[in-house]
Write an enzyme that holds these catalytic residues in place. Structure first.
Site, PDB file in Angstrom:
ATOM      1  N   ILE A  30     -15.277  -8.847  23.236  1.00  0.00           N
ATOM      2  CA  ILE A  30     -14.106  -9.566  23.747  1.00  0.00           C
ATOM      3  C   ILE A  30     -14.601 -10.647  24.691  1.00  0.00           C
ATOM      4  O   ILE A  30     -15.444 -10.385  25.542  1.00  0.00           O
ATOM      5  CB  ILE A  30     -13.118  -8.615  24.456  1.00  0.00           C
ATOM      6  CG1 ILE A  30     -12.539  -7.648  23.424  1.00  0.00           C
ATOM      7  CG2 ILE A  30     -12.017  -9.409  25.123  1.00  0.00           C
ATOM      8  CD1 ILE A  30     -11.450  -6.764  23.980  1.00  0.00           C
ATOM      9  N   MET A  81     -17.590 -13.742  31.683  1.00  0.00           N
ATOM     10  CA  MET A  81     -18.146 -12.454  31.259  1.00  0.00           C
ATOM     11  C   MET A  81     -17.284 -11.861  30.142  1.00  0.00           C
ATOM     12  O   MET A  81     -16.101 -12.087  30.055  1.00  0.00           O
ATOM     13  CB  MET A  81     -18.201 -11.474  32.440  1.00  0.00           C
ATOM     14  CG  MET A  81     -19.095 -11.933  33.560  1.00  0.00           C
ATOM     15  SD  MET A  81     -20.833 -11.913  33.119  1.00  0.00           S
ATOM     16  CE  MET A  81     -21.169 -10.153  33.132  1.00  0.00           C
ATOM     17  N   CYS A  82     -17.924 -11.112  29.312  1.00  0.00           N
ATOM     18  CA  CYS A  82     -17.244 -10.591  28.137  1.00  0.00           C
ATOM     19  C   CYS A  82     -17.511  -9.100  28.040  1.00  0.00           C
ATOM     20  O   CYS A  82     -18.375  -8.552  28.700  1.00  0.00           O
ATOM     21  CB  CYS A  82     -17.755 -11.257  26.877  1.00  0.00           C
ATOM     22  SG  CYS A  82     -18.067 -13.009  27.087  1.00  0.00           S
ATOM     23  N   GLU A  83     -16.781  -8.475  27.185  1.00  0.00           N
ATOM     24  CA  GLU A  83     -16.927  -7.033  26.997  1.00  0.00           C
ATOM     25  C   GLU A  83     -17.620  -6.752  25.675  1.00  0.00           C
ATOM     26  O   GLU A  83     -17.261  -7.320  24.650  1.00  0.00           O
ATOM     27  CB  GLU A  83     -15.553  -6.368  26.996  1.00  0.00           C
ATOM     28  CG  GLU A  83     -14.793  -6.535  28.288  1.00  0.00           C
ATOM     29  CD  GLU A  83     -15.075  -5.433  29.305  1.00  0.00           C
ATOM     30  OE1 GLU A  83     -15.681  -4.419  28.920  1.00  0.00           O
ATOM     31  OE2 GLU A  83     -14.699  -5.606  30.469  1.00  0.00           O
ATOM     32  N   ASN A 112     -23.023 -10.849  26.156  1.00  0.00           N
ATOM     33  CA  ASN A 112     -22.203 -10.857  27.355  1.00  0.00           C
ATOM     34  C   ASN A 112     -23.033 -11.479  28.459  1.00  0.00           C
ATOM     35  O   ASN A 112     -24.169 -11.046  28.692  1.00  0.00           O
ATOM     36  CB  ASN A 112     -21.810  -9.387  27.659  1.00  0.00           C
ATOM     37  CG  ASN A 112     -21.352  -9.165  29.075  1.00  0.00           C
ATOM     38  OD1 ASN A 112     -22.088  -9.428  30.020  1.00  0.00           O
ATOM     39  ND2 ASN A 112     -20.156  -8.651  29.219  1.00  0.00           N
TER      40      ASN A 112
END
Lengths: 255, 255
Positions: B78, B1-3, B108
């Protein structure tokens, strides 16, 4: 007219040396004060720093000068606007994806009648003759090859024939890379040099600074630098002729 | 998972405030340490800073934090890698030109079966599910509109229907912009807030820093921020629901 700088190397090489001369030429020792950009490849990915402000006092240029990004393929450009406003979308290098690769391009010169270049696959975002010529090249390539070409050198010969056509519209000095190959095409102002170990001392023309390449590189390093004008005093640069092109593959000339 | 982080504003707005929280979350207070990128628009041009290294100790992130680039449209990401290696070509945001505009995208989540998404007009440079899904969207749009759409909102509804299809492959939280419009699509984690004058004080969750927006903006400013999780403690963020999308035009929600 604008200033071009390209590099092709067989190992990731710090461009700071050749670049610091170019940065000073942007507005301080030269008239090229309408934007500046540099693109570094890291594998298939690439990273661009661009600034529409003069490079000699640009914060982003300061970062690039102090930030030792190492790359095998680099294209840089300093602009004096002659077509299109002074803004980010008109700042070189220009990039398009084709066949799953990043193609990066910068142009020095001025074209007339470029508005008639037909667009199709790629379309210009800004207003420059340069970007439109690039989109036209990409479009021609896309028409010719639906898949990535098996013979890259044949493809670069084809690009040279497109460049011949663009040269008929004016001055067309060009740098083009897909991150593996670096191509240059000359109308009137382009020089290159291939440096191999052992590297001697070389003095920058614009700066009172000497870099000893022996401290920077190993025995097997090959680094080719292409620039509008020679960037060093102590080395023999090859001046390109009108209509001539070169293709470098990781530092070595292959065409 | 990403921001994810996005911004849409009616005047060029400094993103540093919301961004400093996100930077700390990349590897220091969160697990997202496999790359980081941000894209700012200036007119039709855009500028990206990317780094495959963790953002909390990235030199490029330091530059962006200390460099007050003002923009009306921003997308940042991110990454914690789950598909594709940790390198520059797999680092979001991804950009493609369509209809002479820069389209910027970040994703994401994680998709399965994404290898079967047919490619045509756009092709992935890296190996991520995210970039392949983006190329598929661009390809669908190119099939649907040979020219720039006259009705942009209808086009964004169409993109939402494409996103609905991608959501069937897994988690698909997305940010997408052409520099004028900023679209977000939610599967499970996306929040947004529209700030209007008068701006009150807002405290960052990750930093002991308070910014008073009244000192930063004028009476008519409208700034929308979209983020995976709320970035401030003192404001009421709208949590998006599964399958929901929003489109913002220079700060104002239009869909």
């Amino acid at each position: 007219m604008c200033e071009l700088l390209g590099m092709s190397a067989n190992v990731p090489t710090d461009i700071c040396f050749s670049f610091s001369g170019l940065v000073r030429r942007g507005g301080e020792t030269g008239p090229h004060k309408d934007g500046w950009g540099i693109t570094f490849y890291e594998g298939k990915g690439c990273r661009s720093f661009k600034d529409p402000s003069p490079s000699f006092n640009s914060k982003v240029a300061e970062l690039v000068k102090s930030y030792p990004i190492k790359s095998k393929s680099v294209i840089s450009h300093i602009r004096q606007a002659n077509r299109g406003g002074v803004n980010l979308e008109n700042t070189h290098p220009f990039i398009r994806e084709l066949w799953g690769r990043n193609w990066t391009y910068a142009h020095n010169g001025q074209l007339t009648g470029y508005e008639d270049l037909a667009m199709g696959y790629a379309n210009p975002i800004g207003q420059t003759d340069s970007e439109r010529a690039f989109c036209w090249i990409i479009d021609q390539l896309h028409k010719q090859y639906k898949q990535p070409p098996e013979n890259m050198l044949e493809m670069f010969k084809l690009i040279a024939s497109y460049a011949d056509q663009l040269k008929k519209l004016g001055v067309f000095n060009m740098l083009l890379t897909d991150g593996e190959y670096v191509m240059c095409y000359c109308t009137n102002n382009l020089h290159w040099i291939t440096r191999r170990a052992p590297f001697g001392k070389a003095q920058l023309i614009d700066e009172d600074m000497t870099v000893d390449f022996q401290q920077e590189t190993s025995d097997s390093d090959i680094v080719t630098v292409i620039a509008t004008r020679p960037l060093t005093k102590d080395e023999a640069w090859t001046k390109m002729h009108e209509g001539e092109f070169c293709v470098f593959h990781f530092g070595e000339r292959v065409l």
